[in-house]
Design an enzyme around this catalytic site. Structure first.
Site, PDB file in Angstrom:
ATOM      1  N   HIS A   1      34.100 -18.402  -2.370  1.00  0.00           N
ATOM      2  CA  HIS A   1      34.084 -19.304  -3.538  1.00  0.00           C
ATOM      3  C   HIS A   1      32.644 -19.546  -4.009  1.00  0.00           C
ATOM      4  O   HIS A   1      32.158 -20.678  -4.009  1.00  0.00           O
ATOM      5  CB  HIS A   1      34.784 -20.633  -3.223  1.00  0.00           C
ATOM      6  CG  HIS A   1      35.130 -21.419  -4.449  1.00  0.00           C
ATOM      7  ND1 HIS A   1      36.137 -22.351  -4.482  1.00  0.00           N
ATOM      8  CD2 HIS A   1      34.613 -21.411  -5.700  1.00  0.00           C
ATOM      9  CE1 HIS A   1      36.210 -22.889  -5.691  1.00  0.00           C
ATOM     10  NE2 HIS A   1      35.285 -22.326  -6.442  1.00  0.00           N
TER      11      HIS A   1
ATOM     12  N   ASP B   1      37.889 -14.769  -4.759  1.00  0.00           N
ATOM     13  CA  ASP B   1      36.796 -15.718  -4.507  1.00  0.00           C
ATOM     14  C   ASP B   1      37.337 -17.086  -4.108  1.00  0.00           C
ATOM     15  O   ASP B   1      36.571 -17.972  -3.765  1.00  0.00           O
ATOM     16  CB  ASP B   1      35.936 -15.843  -5.783  1.00  0.00           C
ATOM     17  CG  ASP B   1      34.663 -16.646  -5.567  1.00  0.00           C
ATOM     18  OD1 ASP B   1      34.013 -16.449  -4.524  1.00  0.00           O
ATOM     19  OD2 ASP B   1      34.311 -17.475  -6.432  1.00  0.00           O
TER      20      ASP B   1
ATOM     21  N   LEU C   1      42.291 -16.386 -21.650  1.00  0.00           N
ATOM     22  CA  LEU C   1      41.090 -16.005 -22.406  1.00  0.00           C
ATOM     23  C   LEU C   1      40.338 -17.260 -22.857  1.00  0.00           C
ATOM     24  O   LEU C   1      40.155 -17.507 -24.044  1.00  0.00           O
ATOM     25  CB  LEU C   1      41.451 -15.114 -23.604  1.00  0.00           C
ATOM     26  CG  LEU C   1      40.285 -14.310 -24.175  1.00  0.00           C
ATOM     27  CD1 LEU C   1      39.850 -13.206 -23.216  1.00  0.00           C
ATOM     28  CD2 LEU C   1      40.647 -13.696 -25.530  1.00  0.00           C
ATOM     29  N   GLY C   2      39.919 -18.041 -21.871  1.00  0.00           N
ATOM     30  CA  GLY C   2      39.043 -19.185 -22.146  1.00  0.00           C
ATOM     31  C   GLY C   2      37.608 -18.706 -22.107  1.00  0.00           C
ATOM     32  O   GLY C   2      37.326 -17.522 -22.311  1.00  0.00           O
ATOM     33  N   ARG C   3      36.710 -19.635 -21.800  1.00  0.00           N
ATOM     34  CA  ARG C   3      35.286 -19.278 -21.810  1.00  0.00           C
ATOM     35  C   ARG C   3      34.972 -18.172 -20.816  1.00  0.00           C
ATOM     36  O   ARG C   3      34.280 -17.205 -21.130  1.00  0.00           O
ATOM     37  CB  ARG C   3      34.443 -20.521 -21.474  1.00  0.00           C
ATOM     38  CG  ARG C   3      34.357 -21.503 -22.614  1.00  0.00           C
ATOM     39  CD  ARG C   3      33.619 -22.750 -22.181  1.00  0.00           C
ATOM     40  NE  ARG C   3      34.473 -23.563 -21.347  1.00  0.00           N
ATOM     41  CZ  ARG C   3      34.640 -24.885 -21.480  1.00  0.00           C
ATOM     42  NH1 ARG C   3      33.967 -25.527 -22.407  1.00  0.00           N
ATOM     43  NH2 ARG C   3      35.441 -25.550 -20.699  1.00  0.00           N
ATOM     44  N   ILE C   4      35.507 -18.296 -19.578  1.00  0.00           N
ATOM     45  CA  ILE C   4      35.189 -17.303 -18.543  1.00  0.00           C
ATOM     46  C   ILE C   4      35.912 -15.988 -18.842  1.00  0.00           C
ATOM     47  O   ILE C   4      35.316 -14.904 -18.757  1.00  0.00           O
ATOM     48  CB  ILE C   4      35.534 -17.861 -17.149  1.00  0.00           C
ATOM     49  CG1 ILE C   4      34.596 -19.028 -16.817  1.00  0.00           C
ATOM     50  CG2 ILE C   4      35.431 -16.759 -16.086  1.00  0.00           C
ATOM     51  CD1 ILE C   4      34.973 -19.839 -15.589  1.00  0.00           C
TER      52      ILE C   4
ATOM     53  N   GLU D   1      41.001 -23.234   1.452  1.00  0.00           N
ATOM     54  CA  GLU D   1      39.635 -22.785   1.738  1.00  0.00           C
ATOM     55  C   GLU D   1      38.780 -23.954   2.232  1.00  0.00           C
ATOM     56  O   GLU D   1      39.023 -25.085   1.824  1.00  0.00           O
ATOM     57  CB  GLU D   1      39.000 -22.162   0.484  1.00  0.00           C
ATOM     58  CG  GLU D   1      38.882 -23.139  -0.693  1.00  0.00           C
ATOM     59  CD  GLU D   1      38.372 -22.488  -1.963  1.00  0.00           C
ATOM     60  OE1 GLU D   1      38.918 -21.462  -2.386  1.00  0.00           O
ATOM     61  OE2 GLU D   1      37.396 -23.046  -2.510  1.00  0.00           O
TER      62      GLU D   1
ATOM     63  N   ARG E   1      41.402 -20.314  -9.602  1.00  0.00           N
ATOM     64  CA  ARG E   1      41.886 -21.188  -8.537  1.00  0.00           C
ATOM     65  C   ARG E   1      42.967 -20.455  -7.753  1.00  0.00           C
ATOM     66  O   ARG E   1      43.783 -19.738  -8.339  1.00  0.00           O
ATOM     67  CB  ARG E   1      42.494 -22.466  -9.126  1.00  0.00           C
ATOM     68  CG  ARG E   1      41.487 -23.470  -9.597  1.00  0.00           C
ATOM     69  CD  ARG E   1      40.726 -24.110  -8.423  1.00  0.00           C
ATOM     70  NE  ARG E   1      39.784 -25.109  -8.881  1.00  0.00           N
ATOM     71  CZ  ARG E   1      38.485 -24.893  -9.106  1.00  0.00           C
ATOM     72  NH1 ARG E   1      37.944 -23.707  -8.929  1.00  0.00           N
ATOM     73  NH2 ARG E   1      37.705 -25.887  -9.505  1.00  0.00           N
TER      74      ARG E   1
END
Ligand code: 8YV
Length: 315
Positions: free
Chosen positions: A281, A258, A153-156, A263, A234
């Protein structure tokens, strides 16, 4: 005024190139066919690196540049930069936080909605004439009111949770400790327990050794045959072989991805699966956000060479 020389690790849009080239001597590493010969020629000149989140700068590259002072990353994730090597050589590292947060959250939730409601298959149903010839499109899965787990639960993760709250979803999260801004959401200490209570599991962790393969076979199986995994962080956060096995055996219902190990050359097993939604991505890939990211890459390099404080330093 002589321009500082910088090494560019991957391509940027034209608008970034114009700005960078006006201020720096830019050496396009990514265009060189013989990388060693290219470096042998320009290495002593290079004082800065402009790279991208997924490309970073490894120890070998950092150690090959004796006059390197700063590495500016086009991306919030800097796990591909060898921070220990950078620290040892007193090299500053910067990234592009905040400006991409909401776009990444938007794509994560867009994938959840598209996959649950079968949007891509439904579009083909119309175009191929199946609607007219075969009738109604198969029924899909409801989103609103379901349980969602946010791993990180960071910024994103926070922006993903806010969006899911607007869909009346029951929100739980896992992080190193409960967050005081998340009082309305349930804190679960363990990734497997979070997965077991979730219909949808978002992976929004930073990458790196501490979180490598945190989503393992057990976490995937706990999500279950009706569960959906969404990864906009990631690839290294997930045990990809275990993911492919779980998807293949249907122990896990679906995955929206994503990011991939190796990749853009992803494991061909992904292409044979029907229960995946695959993206290249591009969670931060909007014109608005990429312009803001490019400006931050430039602003950090410019500040460094002007002797000013770095706008968004990592170290
Ligand atoms: C990439 C990202 O940097 O922010 C990150 O960490 O992974 C992305 O925004 C993007 O693909 C540009 O290279």
């Amino acid at each position: 005024m002589t321009k500082p020389h910088i090494l560019q690790i991957g391509p940027y849009p034209e608008w970034d190139m114009e700005r960078l080239e006006a201020r720096f001597e830019v050496h396009r590493f990514f265009e060189a066919t013989d990388k060693q010969a290219f470096l042998a020629q320009c290495a002593p000149l290079i004082r800065g690196i402009a790279t991208r989140g997924e490309l970073g700068a490894n120890r070998a590259l950092i150690e090959a540049l004796p006059n390197l002072e700063v590495i500016s990353v086009y991306g919030v994730g800097y796990d591909a930069v060898d921070l220990e090597a950078a620290k040892a050589a007193n090299i500053r590292v910067t990234n592009t936080p905040d400006v991409l947060t909401k776009d990444v959250a938007d794509l994560g939730v867009a994938m959840l909605l598209a996959a649950s409601r079968g949007v891509i298959g439904a579009e083909s149903w119309v175009r191929s004439g199946k609607w007219q010839n075969e009738g109604l499109y198969p029924l899909k899965t409801r989103v609103f009111g379901k349980s969602v787990g946010i791993l990180g639960l960071g910024r994103i993760g926070y922006e993903v949770a806010r969006r899911c709250a607007a869909f009346d979803m029951d929100i739980a999260y896992c992080d190193v400790a409960p967050r005081d801004f998340a009082a309305d959401w349930t804190y679960i200490e363990d990734a497997k327990a979070l997965s077991a209570r979730s219909d949808f599991l978002f992976v929004t962790l930073t990458g790196g050794p501490a979180t490598r393969h945190i989503v393992n076979k057990e976490v995937l199986v706990a999500l279950g045959a009706d569960g959906m995994l969404i990864n906009v962080s990631r690839a290294s956060n997930i045990d990809e072989e275990a993911l492919l096995d779980a998807l293949g055996s249907k122990a896990l219902g679906f995955a929206c991805l994503d990011v991939f190990e190796g990749e853009p050359a992803l494991n061909p097993r992904f292409l044979a699966l029907e229960n995946v939604l695959l993206q290249p991505h591009h969670a931060s890939g909007t014109v608005e956000t990429r312009k803001a990211m490019g400006k931050l890459v430039y602003d950090n390099l410019d500040a460094h060479f002007a002797g000013k404080p770095l706008p968004t330093p990592v170290i």
